[in-house]
Design a protein around this motif. Structure first.
Motif: not given
Length: 340
Positions: A147-155, A126-136, A308-315, A63-64
């Motif tokens: 990529l297998g990169l854990p992520a949580v989107v604020i949408g 990085v172990d995961g990313v937070i993503v903002i401003d989703p688009r269609d 906190a949600f992202l840390l859960e998703q990483i696990e 883990r990073a």
């Protein structure tokens, strides 16, 4: 121990009186050592300012201890938006409790953002990313699972199947609370000064405004880059027209305050001649005169919940179900009133 020498896991193991394997378990948050031993190892690592080697992490798949946050915003406007300072502070508060850091970068395009995710993943930065401003049709939401990169989107709504988990706020409902209020006051000419048109929240808010045509409301959308300069220019154009709107709504509080200054500069009384409102709130929005009617949200808690949600998703090897964030509320202040 010499300060000039890079401290290694072997050095920490010797100082703690344990094996290098135990140190690795403790530093990477893995089971296999007691809590007392883990704390002793972490304290020694802190004392000697130990930093992991990114190359070594990539080789062993460790883990990073860092999450990533790539922000596609002009650097000049970022510091002025209370939304981002509150969001980042909230995320940092949740991460700090787990000794996790945040790597934040500014990007100039969605292509650069995707390239950043690829680089982070390949170097195990990085172990995961937070993503903002989703688009269609958002390319990021397809690349991250690839990529297998854990992520949580604020949408603005729940995620589609196969896309990263989302913590979302119902932007349609939020838009209704503000636009319906202005309509109920009697406004029939409302302009929405938004950010980029491709953002989902811009589209959803626009759809709500367009739907008010059934009530006899004429809605108009002006897209900008979120900057105070763009908001000021838009307001000057709107107030120079013979058919001035009676209400103007902005995507953030800084834009709304900049526009308020233009109205005062041009001798337009707020709210007697023009109502102004914002989809973001801040302390400053309540301190200017007249104070700005806003959508108020707990952005600090949103950032903490997303982290906190992202840390859960990483696990978790599988994508977690979406979560619904706390619904923002309309705060009515002095800048809105019934049109004359």
């Amino acid at each position: 121990m010499s300060k000039a020498k890079r401290v290694t896991i072997t050095d920490i193991a010797r100082l703690a009186g344990v094996s290098p394997g135990a140190v690795s378990f403790a530093l990477n948050g893995r089971p296999g050592v007691s809590e007392q031993t883990r704390r002793r190892i972490l304290d020694i690592a802190d004392e000697h300012q130990w930093q992991p080697s990114s190359a070594a992490r990539a080789l062993v798949g460790a883990r990073a201890g860092v999450v990533g946050f790539a922000v596609n915003r002009p650097a000049r406007t970022l510091g002025a938006e209370a939304f981002f300072t509150d969001l980042i502070a909230g995320a940092q508060s949740a991460l700090a409790a787990h000794r996790i850091g945040m790597q934040m970068v500014l990007v100039s395009s969605i292509e650069e953002e995707v390239a950043t995710y690829r680089r982070w993943r390949s170097a195990n930065q990085v172990d995961g990313v937070i993503v903002i401003d989703p688009r269609d049709d958002d390319p990021r939401l397809a690349v991250l699972p690839e990529l297998g990169l854990p992520a949580v989107v604020i949408g603005s709504h729940d995620s589609e199947e196969g896309q990263p988990a989302s913590i979302w706020l119902d932007d349609s409902r939020v838009a209704h609370s503000l636009f319906d209020y202005l309509s109920a006051l009697g406004h029939r000419s409302i302009v929405y000064v938004a950010g980029p048109a491709e953002f989902q929240h811009t589209r959803l808010r626009t759809e709500v405004l367009d739907g008010l045509s059934r009530r006899g409301v004429s809605g108009e959308v002006v897209t900008t880059d979120f900057s105070p300069a763009a908001a000021s220019a838009a307001m000057r154009r709107l107030l120079s027209r013979p058919d001035r709107p009676t209400a103007v709504v902005f995507d953030n509080d800084v834009m709304a305050i900049a526009a308020l200054r233009i109205a005062q500069e041009m001798g337009v009384s707020v709210p007697r001649d023009l109502s102004i409102a914002s989809f973001d709130d801040s302390v400053v929005a309540g301190l200017v005169h007249p104070s700005i009617t806003c959508i108020t949200r707990d952005t600090f808690s949103l950032g903490a919940d997303a982290a906190a949600f992202l840390l859960e998703q990483i696990e978790e090897p599988e994508m977690l179900p979406d979560r619904v964030g706390a619904l923002p509320e309309l705060t009515v202040r002095e800048s809105t009133a019934a049109p004359r």
